[in-house]
Design an enzyme around this catalytic site. Structure first.
Site, short mmCIF file in Angstrom:
data_model
loop_
_atom_site.label_atom_id
_atom_site.label_comp_id
_atom_site.label_asym_id
_atom_site.label_seq_id
_atom_site.Cartn_x
_atom_site.Cartn_y
_atom_site.Cartn_z
N ASP A 83 10.29 20.58 -4.18
CA ASP A 83 9.35 21.30 -4.17
C ASP A 83 8.61 20.98 -5.46
O ASP A 83 8.60 20.22 -6.12
CB ASP A 83 9.56 22.93 -4.02
CG ASP A 83 8.28 23.41 -3.50
OD1 ASP A 83 7.84 23.19 -2.39
OD2 ASP A 83 7.57 24.26 -4.09
N LYS A 106 13.62 29.56 0.31
CA LYS A 106 13.11 28.97 -0.67
C LYS A 106 13.80 29.16 -1.94
O LYS A 106 14.40 30.22 -2.09
CB LYS A 106 11.53 29.40 -0.63
CG LYS A 106 10.92 28.22 -1.62
CD LYS A 106 10.18 27.24 -0.71
CE LYS A 106 9.22 26.24 -1.49
NZ LYS A 106 8.71 25.46 -0.37
N GLY A 134 -4.84 18.56 -6.70
CA GLY A 134 -3.42 18.46 -6.92
C GLY A 134 -2.91 17.34 -6.69
O GLY A 134 -2.96 16.70 -5.51
N GLY A 162 -0.16 15.71 -7.01
CA GLY A 162 1.47 15.61 -7.34
C GLY A 162 1.99 14.66 -6.12
O GLY A 162 1.31 13.76 -5.46
N ASN A 163 3.48 14.88 -5.82
CA ASN A 163 3.75 14.07 -4.88
C ASN A 163 2.95 14.18 -3.17
O ASN A 163 2.72 13.13 -2.79
CB ASN A 163 5.24 14.42 -4.37
CG ASN A 163 5.95 13.79 -3.19
OD1 ASN A 163 5.76 13.97 -2.16
ND2 ASN A 163 6.58 12.76 -3.71
N ALA A 164 2.55 15.39 -2.84
CA ALA A 164 2.10 15.72 -1.70
C ALA A 164 0.65 14.94 -1.59
O ALA A 164 0.04 14.10 -0.92
CB ALA A 164 2.04 16.93 -1.26
N GLY A 165 -0.11 15.41 -2.68
CA GLY A 165 -1.75 15.01 -2.67
C GLY A 165 -1.83 13.65 -3.01
O GLY A 165 -2.72 12.82 -2.39
N1 GLU Z 1 9.23 21.83 -0.10
C1 GLU Z 1 8.95 21.39 0.92
C2 GLU Z 1 8.06 22.33 1.93
O1 GLU Z 1 7.36 23.00 1.26
C3 GLU Z 1 9.79 20.66 1.71
C4 GLU Z 1 10.70 21.53 2.23
C5 GLU Z 1 12.31 20.72 2.69
O2 GLU Z 1 12.07 19.61 2.85
O3 GLU Z 1 13.08 21.41 2.94
O4 GLU Z 1 7.85 22.06 2.87
#
Ligand code: GLU
Length: 417
Positions: free
Chosen positions: A147, A107, A219, A221-224
Site C-alpha cells: 500500500d 489492512k 498523487g 505514486g504507484n497507482a497514480g
Molecule cells: N493496497 C491495495 C488496496 O488498497 C491492494 C491490496 C491488496 O492487493 O491486497 O487495494
C-alpha cells in the site's frame, strides 16, 4: 493522516448507514458490519543505524472474513492511526466483495517515516512487524500486500520472515511480491490499469470521448503514475500531476513517461520543465475532463468539491472524498467512480497472484491483464446497473453491491453458538 481532521472511520460508518438503508439491513448484521472482527496492535523495537533502539507501533486490522480469508495492504506512513487502518480494512472488505473475489478485508499500518529510514532500518522494521503478526497472517488466513510507501521488496522480507518461522517456503502469504519469488506479472501496474478500464467505461456512460480527453492526477505514486501512463496509451491527455511536495500543470499536455522519469530522479514531480506550479488543491479544481485523486484520504472536502470542474472523478486512492463532498459532486452531476471499484484492480491481480501461487502455475502478462479487464469491467457494469436501479450515485451503488454481498454471507454463515 488526513488533510482535514475528519476521521476516516466515521466516513465508513456514514457510508455503511447509507447502504444499510437501501439494503434494509437487520440490526444484528448491521452491528456486526460496524466493527472489525479483530484488531492487532504491536510494538516494534528496531535497532537504528546509529545504535539507538526505536520502538514503532504497528497495526493489523482484520475487518471481516465472511467471504474468504482477510486481504489487504500494509501502509508505512507517519500519519497512520488506528482509525485510519480500521477504515481502510472496511473499504478492503467492500472492495473484494464488489470485485466478487473470495476474500474478506484487512489492512496493516506502521507509524514510521520510510523516507527518513535507511534500507537496513526498513528491513529490520519489516521483519519485526512480520514476526509480530505472523500468528494472524497466512495464505488461508490473511494475505498482506503493498500500500502507500510499501513495495515488492517489503513483501519479500515479510515472505522470508514468515517462511523462516514456519520452516518452509510459503509464497502465498503475501501478494505484490517480486516476480522472482512467485509474484504475478502485471501486479505492479494493476491498480492504475484497473482504474483506466473503469475510466473507459465511465467515459462511455457519460459520452465523453476518451481520445483527447484531458485528465489530472493528484498523487504520482504507484497507482497514480501507472494510471497516467495507461490513460495516455488509451489516447487521453495528462494536463496536471502532483505529489506530497506540490504539483505541475500544462494545459497543452504533459508527457507522463517524462514526468515519471523526472520524479524518479528528483523524488518529486515539482520542477518538471515547461509546466506551471500548482498546489494540490489547485490541481483538484483544475479544468479537465477527468480527475483522479490518487493520494490519501479526505483530499476532496466539501469546499474543494464545489470547485471541481471535471466531469468524471476516478478514485485511485482509498477514501479521497468525504461524504459531504460526495453530496456536492453528486448534485453537480459529476460521475464519480468510487475507490472500492476504481482501485480494485490491485487486489484483483493480488487474487490472481494468490491463485497462481496455490496452483503452482504462472500466466503471461497478457493473460493476467485480460482477466483483470474482464473482472473489473463486469464489476463496473454491476455497480452501474445497481446505481441506475435505485437512482443513486455510483458510490452508493457500489456500497449496496459490496456491503450487500458481505451481509448475505454473514447472514448465511449464521451465528455460533
Ligand atoms: N493496497 C491495495 C488496496 O488498497 C491492494 C491490496 C491488496 O492487493 O491486497 O487495494
Amino acid at each position: 493522516m488526513s488533510k482535514t481532521n475528519q476521521n476516516p472511520f466515521e466516513n465508513v460508518l456514514v457510508q455503511l448507514d447509507i447502504a444499510g438503508e437501501y439494503l434494509k439491513l437487520e440490526p444484528g448484521v448491521r452491528d456486526m458490519l460496524r466493527q472489525p472482527k479483530r484488531i492487532v496492535t504491536v510494538s516494534l523495537p528496531v535497532k537504528m543505524d546509529d545504535g539507538r533502539t526505536n520502538v514503532f507501533t504497528g497495526y493489523r486490522v482484520q475487518y471481516n472474513d465472511a467471504r474468504g480469508p482477510f486481504k489487504g495492504g500494509i501502509r508505512y506512513h507517519p500519519g497512520v492511526t488506528l482509525d485510519e487502518v480500521k477504515a481502510l480494512s472496511a473499504w478492503m472488505t467492500w472492495k473484494c466483495s464488489v470485485a466478487d473475489i473470495p476474500f474478506g478485508g484487512a489492512k496493516g499500518g506502521v507509524i514510521c517515516d520510510p523516507k527518513k529510514m535507511s534500507q537496513g532500518e526498513l528491513e529490520r522494521l519489516t521483519r519485526r512487524y512480520a514476526a509480530a503478526i505472523s500468528n494472524v497472517i497466512g495464505p488461508d488466513q490473511d494475505i498482506p500486500a503493498p500500500d502507500v510507501y510499501t513495495n515488492s521488496q517489503i513483501m519479500a522480507w515479510i515472505l522470508d520472515t514468515y517462511s523462516l518461522i514456519k520452516g518452509y517456503a510459503v509464497p502465498g502469504v503475501v501478494t505484490g511480491k517480486p516476480i522472482s519469488l512467485g509474484g504475478s506479472l502485471g501486479r505492479d501496474t494493476a491498480t492504475g490499469r484497473g482504474a483506466a478500464f473503469c475510466t473507459r467505461e465511465a467515459a462511455k456512460a457519460v459520452k465523453v470521448p476518451l481520445k483527447g480527453a484531458t485528465f489530472a492526477v493528484q498523487g504520482f505514486g504507484n497507482a497514480g503514475a501507472n494510471y497516467a501512463l495507461i490513460m495516455e496509451e488509451m489516447g487521453a491527455k495528462l494536463i496536471a500531476a502532483s505529489d506530497s511536495q506540490g504539483g505541475i500543470l500544462n494545459k497543452k499536455g504533459l508527457d507522463a513517461k517524462k514526468v515519471l522519469a523526472h520524479k524518479e530522479k528528483g523524488g518529486t514531480v515539482v520542477g518538471y520543465p515547461g509546466a506551471e506550479s500548482v498546489t494540490n488543491d489547485e490541481l483538484l479544481q483544475s479544468e479537465c475532463d477527468i480527475l483522479s485523486p490518487a493520494a490519501l484520504e479526505n483530499a476532496i472536502t466539501k469546499d474543494i468539491a464545489r470547485g471541481v470542474r471535471a466531469k468524471i472523478v476516478v478514485e485511485c486512492a482509498n477514501g479521497p472524498t468525504t461524504p459531504e463532498a460526495d453530496r456536492v459532486l453528486d448534485k453537480k452531476g459529476v460521475f464519480l467512480v468510487p475507490d472500492i471499484l476504481a482501485n480494485s484492480g490491485g487486489v484483483i491481480v493480488s487474487y490472481l497472484e494468490w491463485v497462481q501461487n496455490l496452483d503452482r502455475l504462472y500466466w503471461t502478462e497478457e493473460e493476467v491483464n485480460s482477466r483483470l479487464e474482464q473482472k473489473i469491467t463486469s464489476a463496473f457494469k454491476g455497480v452501474h446497473q445497481e446505481a441506475k436501479k435505485h437512482g443513486v450515485s455510483m458510490r452508493t451503488g457500489a456500497l449496496i453491491v459490496g456491503v450487500g454481498r458481505v451481509a448475505e454471507a454473514v447472514r448465511t454463515l449464521g451465528l455460533w453458538p
